[in-house]
Design a protein around this motif. Sequence first.
Motif, PDB file in Angstrom:
ATOM      1  N   UNK A   3      -2.866  24.426  -9.873  1.00 56.44           N
ATOM      2  CA  UNK A   3      -4.138  24.871  -9.308  1.00 56.44           C
ATOM      3  C   UNK A   3      -5.134  23.716  -9.314  1.00 56.44           C
ATOM      4  N   UNK A   4      -5.916  23.639  -8.231  1.00 56.13           N
ATOM      5  CA  UNK A   4      -6.903  22.564  -8.130  1.00 56.13           C
ATOM      6  C   UNK A   4      -8.212  23.010  -8.785  1.00 56.13           C
ATOM      7  N   UNK A   5      -8.766  22.174  -9.663  1.00 54.92           N
ATOM      8  CA  UNK A   5     -10.098  22.488 -10.210  1.00 54.92           C
ATOM      9  C   UNK A   5     -11.018  21.288  -9.976  1.00 54.92           C
ATOM     10  N   UNK A   6     -12.293  21.569  -9.889  1.00 49.43           N
ATOM     11  CA  UNK A   6     -13.272  20.478  -9.814  1.00 49.43           C
ATOM     12  C   UNK A   6     -14.050  20.489 -11.133  1.00 49.43           C
ATOM     13  N   UNK A  96     -10.858  12.553  -4.039  1.00 56.44           N
ATOM     14  CA  UNK A  96      -9.648  12.232  -4.794  1.00 56.44           C
ATOM     15  C   UNK A  96      -9.048  13.519  -5.361  1.00 56.44           C
ATOM     16  N   UNK A  97      -7.792  13.449  -5.705  1.00 57.28           N
ATOM     17  CA  UNK A  97      -7.111  14.564  -6.356  1.00 57.28           C
ATOM     18  C   UNK A  97      -6.115  13.928  -7.323  1.00 57.28           C
ATOM     19  N   UNK A  98      -6.268  14.197  -8.602  1.00 57.55           N
ATOM     20  CA  UNK A  98      -5.440  13.503  -9.598  1.00 57.55           C
ATOM     21  C   UNK A  98      -4.894  14.485 -10.636  1.00 57.55           C
ATOM     22  N   UNK A  99      -3.866  14.045 -11.344  1.00 58.23           N
ATOM     23  CA  UNK A  99      -3.348  14.857 -12.445  1.00 58.23           C
ATOM     24  C   UNK A  99      -4.325  14.805 -13.608  1.00 58.23           C
ATOM     25  N   UNK A 100      -4.363  15.883 -14.362  1.00 61.31           N
ATOM     26  CA  UNK A 100      -5.199  15.901 -15.568  1.00 61.31           C
ATOM     27  C   UNK A 100      -4.283  15.555 -16.750  1.00 61.31           C
ATOM     28  N   UNK A 112      -2.959  22.408 -13.851  1.00 59.85           N
ATOM     29  CA  UNK A 112      -4.128  22.050 -13.043  1.00 59.85           C
ATOM     30  C   UNK A 112      -4.098  20.589 -12.564  1.00 59.85           C
ATOM     31  N   UNK A 113      -4.732  20.382 -11.401  1.00 62.15           N
ATOM     32  CA  UNK A 113      -5.071  19.014 -10.983  1.00 62.15           C
ATOM     33  C   UNK A 113      -6.589  18.973 -10.830  1.00 62.15           C
ATOM     34  N   UNK A 114      -7.151  17.787 -10.912  1.00 62.72           N
ATOM     35  CA  UNK A 114      -8.601  17.653 -10.765  1.00 62.72           C
ATOM     36  C   UNK A 114      -8.910  17.072  -9.387  1.00 62.72           C
ATOM     37  N   UNK A 115      -9.777  17.751  -8.648  1.00 59.71           N
ATOM     38  CA  UNK A 115     -10.194  17.241  -7.340  1.00 59.71           C
ATOM     39  C   UNK A 115     -11.692  16.984  -7.374  1.00 59.71           C
ATOM     40  N   UNK A 116     -12.143  16.052  -6.587  1.00 58.14           N
ATOM     41  CA  UNK A 116     -13.578  15.781  -6.565  1.00 58.14           C
ATOM     42  C   UNK A 116     -13.937  14.861  -5.428  1.00 58.14           C
TER      43      UNK A 116
END
Length: 312
Positions: A3-6, A96-100, A112-116
Amino acid sequence: MKEKVTYSALKMFKNCQRKYKNRYIREIVAMGYDDEKLFLGSLIHNCLEIWYKTNSRKKVLEIIPPENLLARAMIVSYIKKYATEPFEVVAVEKEFSVDIINPETNRQSKSFTLAGKVDAIVKMENGQYYILEHKTASSINNTYLDALWTDFQIIIYSLFLGVKITGVVYNIIGKAKLKQAEGETEEEYQERRSKLMAKNKSFRTSAKRKMPESDQAYFKRLLKKYKEDNMFHREEIIISKPLLEDLKFELWDLTQALLDAKNKDRYYKNGDFCFNYNSACQYYELCKSCDNEIVLENLYEHKEAHEELEGK
Ligand code: SF4
């Protein structure tokens, strides 16, 4: 699939889990909530995006509705003030979208992945890279400036932009509080006139009816206001290593707490946050009614989560 989170979603989760659930899981917002305020902020943001991509004043002004004189004055004055910049713009609206990563084990999150997204990356004359972050503010004062270092979202994003980021330049534009004068109705004028006459021994007055301020006169007043020093401000903040390290742990811990809430499907309410910005949270009516279906249907509407990101 992860799931993508910001970071702003995680921050909302930290402040009130129920608010997070309403916005990011149920994907609802209160109808008409803060539309006007958000509209000006996002319009100015879009204008600056076009400005830093094209350098064309004409293209920027094309997206501002002609009747929005405040936004026009803000942008016209901004372009004049910052006609030449002390930096080179390297990227605009960089996503960007990266692994946490778990900072203790260096393992990736399986959930989760982190997007921003950052407004821009700029290169200073000394060769250092900074994030340029646009803000519109009701007033630019010491309290506002002092709180900028708590803008952890941008600080943590600096880790994922592909270049070494030294700091953040906050590009702050004040929102002029000037209102276009509406003038007075014939009744209001007669009432005022009678009062003035009563004060005068000769029962006379030279008072004239106040007519609505023309667009031209209002725009001129706005331009004059934007010549004042405190309407634009650039604040530079250097990103420290200890703060970054701290934020890596916070990011990880927040995702673990989110995972726990998801697994239990329990998102608790934080009553201390309902009036946090001196006005009721947009979900106040819903929470107060214990998620009543009628309240939900009549006062709330669907709005996709993370709509600020293009690659949602
Ligand atoms: S009204 Fe209060 S409890 Fe409900 S979502 Fe908003 S902040 Fe949370």
